[in-house]
Design a protein around this motif. Sequence first.
Motif, mmCIF file in Angstrom:
data_model
loop_
_atom_site.group_PDB
_atom_site.id
_atom_site.type_symbol
_atom_site.label_atom_id
_atom_site.label_comp_id
_atom_site.label_asym_id
_atom_site.label_seq_id
_atom_site.Cartn_x
_atom_site.Cartn_y
_atom_site.Cartn_z
ATOM 1 N N VAL A 115 57.442 29.076 34.245
ATOM 2 C CA VAL A 115 56.480 29.268 33.017
ATOM 3 C C VAL A 115 56.493 27.760 32.220
ATOM 4 O O VAL A 115 55.268 27.408 31.761
ATOM 5 C CB VAL A 115 56.712 30.602 31.984
ATOM 6 C CG1 VAL A 115 55.821 30.746 30.956
ATOM 7 C CG2 VAL A 115 56.786 31.702 33.108
ATOM 8 N N LEU A 116 57.576 27.400 31.639
ATOM 9 C CA LEU A 116 57.653 26.398 30.855
ATOM 10 C C LEU A 116 57.106 25.076 31.468
ATOM 11 O O LEU A 116 56.272 24.398 30.813
ATOM 12 C CB LEU A 116 58.943 26.028 30.507
ATOM 13 C CG LEU A 116 59.310 24.643 29.507
ATOM 14 C CD1 LEU A 116 58.724 25.030 28.149
ATOM 15 C CD2 LEU A 116 60.831 24.280 29.338
ATOM 16 N N ASN A 117 57.524 24.735 32.731
ATOM 17 C CA ASN A 117 56.916 23.766 33.536
ATOM 18 C C ASN A 117 55.249 23.818 33.477
ATOM 19 O O ASN A 117 54.864 22.600 33.263
ATOM 20 C CB ASN A 117 57.453 23.406 34.882
ATOM 21 C CG ASN A 117 57.162 22.427 35.574
ATOM 22 O OD1 ASN A 117 57.615 21.360 35.284
ATOM 23 N ND2 ASN A 117 56.252 22.641 36.569
ATOM 24 N N HIS A 118 54.761 24.781 33.527
ATOM 25 C CA HIS A 118 53.400 25.039 33.833
ATOM 26 C C HIS A 118 52.636 24.691 32.515
ATOM 27 O O HIS A 118 52.037 24.082 32.466
ATOM 28 C CB HIS A 118 52.992 26.634 34.226
ATOM 29 C CG HIS A 118 51.630 26.777 34.641
ATOM 30 N ND1 HIS A 118 51.279 26.687 36.185
ATOM 31 C CD2 HIS A 118 50.613 27.040 34.153
ATOM 32 C CE1 HIS A 118 49.881 27.046 35.903
ATOM 33 N NE2 HIS A 118 49.566 27.329 35.212
ATOM 34 N N LEU A 119 53.271 25.395 31.554
ATOM 35 C CA LEU A 119 52.429 25.254 30.306
ATOM 36 C C LEU A 119 52.723 23.780 29.649
ATOM 37 O O LEU A 119 52.009 23.419 28.841
ATOM 38 C CB LEU A 119 53.215 26.310 29.231
ATOM 39 C CG LEU A 119 52.960 27.787 29.440
ATOM 40 C CD1 LEU A 119 53.564 28.625 28.352
ATOM 41 C CD2 LEU A 119 51.470 28.031 29.522
ATOM 42 N N GLU A 120 53.677 23.141 29.881
ATOM 43 C CA GLU A 120 53.819 22.045 29.184
ATOM 44 C C GLU A 120 52.898 21.062 29.925
ATOM 45 O O GLU A 120 52.251 20.245 29.228
ATOM 46 C CB GLU A 120 55.178 21.409 29.526
ATOM 47 C CG GLU A 120 56.510 21.722 28.620
ATOM 48 C CD GLU A 120 57.910 21.141 28.954
ATOM 49 O OE1 GLU A 120 58.761 21.180 28.050
ATOM 50 O OE2 GLU A 120 58.007 20.683 29.936
#
Length: 236
Positions: A115-120
């Motif tokens: 999720v973090l990788n995608h949103l960043e």
Amino acid sequence: MPQTSLAPQRVSTNGRRGLPGEKSGGATDTRFERQLNKILEHATEVFYERGYEGASMRDLSRATRMSLAGLYYYFESKEKLLYLIQKHTFSTIIEQLRSRLTNEQNAEARVRIFVLNHLEYFLANQKAMKVLSHEDDVLKNGFGAEIAAIKREYYKICRGLLEDLKIQLGVEFDTRIAVLSLFGMMNWIYTWHHPKTDADAESLARQMGDIFLHGLTYGTNGRKRANKSLGLKSGN
């Protein structure tokens, strides 16, 4: 978790002609990458402002500061440029994700990394995300098939993470619905996120992860329990 570099990765162009001024040799690969990524950045701006159908090769020529003849010579069509933008985006996201997952074994933590990788990436590249979302079905034939294969790879990674979560927690849910629900939560962030008023990627990823993994009623106590199980401090 620290912000990772979003520097462009190498974009392969099968059977490409060298760009203007390019010479043979390893050092030139870096120069080619810089030239190509700058061209793709300008092309993204044009597609973002005008839409794919509304953009012409002349518009792209002006934006990239290449002659119209030169642009046709090196890239053949605006479809080729859109293909390269999409390939660069999805390849970069996947490469960064694989790197970040390498040393993490906890299933829930791995989903949160996803999720973090995608949103960043999405928040750092919102114009590219709009182009990809709005021009999702433009590419045809070989270009479309190659991008579809990369998207399937990304989907399979997410599906695998959720399958691992099911095994590690001993729970049962429809993995396909869960994967598509997660993407639905994340993919339209570019339509509403305002940097001055909304949280940054790390905070958003934590909150979206809480909602996705534990529901709206999860709350502070649930987060504390999860942090404790992951060996994290309450503020993380």
